[in-house]
Design an enzyme around this catalytic site. Structure first.
Site, mmCIF file in Angstrom:
data_model
loop_
_atom_site.group_PDB
_atom_site.id
_atom_site.type_symbol
_atom_site.label_atom_id
_atom_site.label_comp_id
_atom_site.label_asym_id
_atom_site.label_seq_id
_atom_site.Cartn_x
_atom_site.Cartn_y
_atom_site.Cartn_z
ATOM 1 N N ARG A 18 24.366 6.134 -44.690
ATOM 2 C CA ARG A 18 23.553 7.138 -45.294
ATOM 3 C C ARG A 18 22.038 6.564 -45.952
ATOM 4 O O ARG A 18 22.093 5.272 -45.776
ATOM 5 C CB ARG A 18 24.490 7.629 -46.341
ATOM 6 C CG ARG A 18 25.286 8.813 -45.855
ATOM 7 C CD ARG A 18 26.415 9.384 -46.726
ATOM 8 N NE ARG A 18 27.238 8.158 -47.158
ATOM 9 C CZ ARG A 18 27.333 7.696 -48.716
ATOM 10 N NH1 ARG A 18 26.755 8.106 -49.423
ATOM 11 N NH2 ARG A 18 28.258 6.751 -48.871
ATOM 12 N N TYR A 23 16.994 2.551 -46.784
ATOM 13 C CA TYR A 23 17.368 1.307 -46.318
ATOM 14 C C TYR A 23 17.674 0.976 -44.931
ATOM 15 O O TYR A 23 18.054 -0.054 -44.714
ATOM 16 C CB TYR A 23 18.811 1.378 -47.086
ATOM 17 C CG TYR A 23 18.727 1.442 -48.468
ATOM 18 C CD1 TYR A 23 18.078 0.816 -49.394
ATOM 19 C CD2 TYR A 23 19.602 2.439 -49.064
ATOM 20 C CE1 TYR A 23 18.069 0.921 -50.840
ATOM 21 C CE2 TYR A 23 19.420 2.694 -50.786
ATOM 22 C CZ TYR A 23 18.743 2.162 -51.418
ATOM 23 O OH TYR A 23 18.710 2.252 -52.645
ATOM 24 N N ASN A 74 20.776 -9.900 -53.294
ATOM 25 C CA ASN A 74 20.432 -8.360 -53.489
ATOM 26 C C ASN A 74 21.270 -7.929 -54.600
ATOM 27 O O ASN A 74 22.409 -7.609 -54.413
ATOM 28 C CB ASN A 74 20.220 -7.713 -52.501
ATOM 29 C CG ASN A 74 19.794 -6.349 -52.508
ATOM 30 O OD1 ASN A 74 19.768 -5.864 -53.836
ATOM 31 N ND2 ASN A 74 19.599 -5.551 -51.624
ATOM 32 N N GLU A 98 15.634 -13.162 -55.499
ATOM 33 C CA GLU A 98 15.970 -11.885 -55.389
ATOM 34 C C GLU A 98 15.446 -11.051 -54.422
ATOM 35 O O GLU A 98 14.083 -11.134 -54.262
ATOM 36 C CB GLU A 98 15.336 -11.243 -56.932
ATOM 37 C CG GLU A 98 15.818 -10.009 -57.160
ATOM 38 C CD GLU A 98 15.052 -9.280 -58.448
ATOM 39 O OE1 GLU A 98 14.476 -10.184 -59.379
ATOM 40 O OE2 GLU A 98 14.879 -7.976 -58.551
ATOM 41 N N ARG A 107 9.562 3.325 -56.478
ATOM 42 C CA ARG A 107 10.596 4.438 -56.588
ATOM 43 C C ARG A 107 10.914 4.994 -58.147
ATOM 44 O O ARG A 107 9.950 5.142 -58.811
ATOM 45 C CB ARG A 107 11.721 3.492 -56.163
ATOM 46 C CG ARG A 107 11.748 3.257 -54.645
ATOM 47 C CD ARG A 107 13.149 2.745 -54.181
ATOM 48 N NE ARG A 107 14.175 3.647 -54.243
ATOM 49 C CZ ARG A 107 15.664 3.443 -53.745
ATOM 50 N NH1 ARG A 107 15.766 2.209 -53.680
ATOM 51 N NH2 ARG A 107 16.317 4.512 -53.837
HETATM 52 O O1 CA2 Z 1 16.221 -1.887 -52.350
HETATM 53 C C1 CA2 Z 1 17.446 -2.497 -52.781
HETATM 54 O O2 CA2 Z 1 17.763 -3.502 -51.953
HETATM 55 C C2 CA2 Z 1 18.240 -2.099 -53.890
HETATM 56 O O3 CA2 Z 1 18.680 -3.223 -54.263
HETATM 57 C C3 CA2 Z 1 19.304 -1.431 -53.415
HETATM 58 C C4 CA2 Z 1 20.315 -0.677 -54.438
HETATM 59 C C5 CA2 Z 1 19.413 -0.037 -55.466
HETATM 60 O O4 CA2 Z 1 20.186 0.511 -56.477
HETATM 61 C C6 CA2 Z 1 18.221 -0.605 -56.124
HETATM 62 O O5 CA2 Z 1 17.667 0.003 -56.981
HETATM 63 C C7 CA2 Z 1 17.345 -1.307 -54.882
HETATM 64 C C8 CA2 Z 1 21.227 0.423 -53.803
HETATM 65 C C9 CA2 Z 1 21.887 0.093 -52.561
HETATM 66 C C10 CA2 Z 1 22.732 1.274 -52.141
HETATM 67 O O6 CA2 Z 1 22.810 1.144 -50.935
HETATM 68 C C11 CA2 Z 1 23.096 2.366 -50.167
HETATM 69 C C12 CA2 Z 1 23.259 2.192 -48.789
HETATM 70 C C13 CA2 Z 1 23.674 3.526 -48.036
HETATM 71 C C14 CA2 Z 1 24.134 4.646 -48.840
HETATM 72 C C15 CA2 Z 1 24.050 4.751 -50.233
HETATM 73 C C16 CA2 Z 1 23.588 3.411 -51.028
#
Ligand code: CA2
Length: 153
Positions: A18, A23, A74, A98, A107
């Site tokens: 999702r 992402y 990450n 990082e 964001r």
């Molecule tokens: O951009 C990034 O790599 C983050 O570390 C990703 C984190 C977010 O909380 C950071 O602010 C930035 C979240 C990863 C969640 O990944 C998902 C993937 C698919 C569906 C829902 C969440």
């Protein structure tokens, strides 16, 4: 063998399912496999680990100090909340890069601040899954540079 660690925090196990507009469509397994291959061509071995638990990530950072030359990390949403993870990075001697898939600076405002950045050896943000490749490349360059400097002294 010279070993590196790729460490991923909470929810990154869901990559590819999702939120693909933010992402990307690659699964974490896919990203990890590509990186293991890339790193091997550069003369290093890469172990990978993902955890949804803050304490477990801290344990892996401690373990990294014993076992790995450096970490591409990450921290997921812990980036914006965890002083404990920052302390762990400050407590270890190996470099931690990082790395974020999205650009946390364009964001929501709660993602604009990172507790981790001051303790990191470098940052990569906003290149999609490519961020991990850039992170690994930067880490290896840093380690090679250190090795050359040590050789000269
Ligand atoms: O951009 C990034 O790599 C983050 O570390 C990703 C984190 C977010 O909380 C950071 O602010 C930035 C979240 C990863 C969640 O990944 C998902 C993937 C698919 C569906 C829902 C969440």
């Amino acid at each position: 063998m010279r070993k590196l660690l790729l460490l991923n925090g909470p929810n990154l196990n869901l990559l590819g399912n999702r939120k693909t507009d933010t992402y990307g469509t690659k699964s974490l397994q896919n990203i990890e496999e590509e990186l293991v291959e890339l790193v091997a061509t550069m003369g290093f071995e890469l172990d990978t680990h993902q955890s949804n638990h803050e304490g477990e990530l801290i344990d892996w950072l401690h373990k990294a100090n014993e076992t790995y030359l450096g970490v591409v990390f990450n921290p997921g949403a812990y980036t914006h909340t965890s002083i404990a993870i920052r302390d762990a990075i400050e407590a270890i001697k190996v470099p931690v890069i990082e790395t974020h898939i999205s650009n946390i600076h364009n964001r929501e405002s709660f993602r604009n601040h990172s507790y981790i950045s001051p303790a990191a050896a470098g940052l990569v943000v906003g290149f999609g899954p490519l961020s991990y490749k850039i992170g690994v490349y930067a880490l290896i360059e840093k380690l090679n540079e250190r090795e050359r400097e040590d050789g000269e002294n």
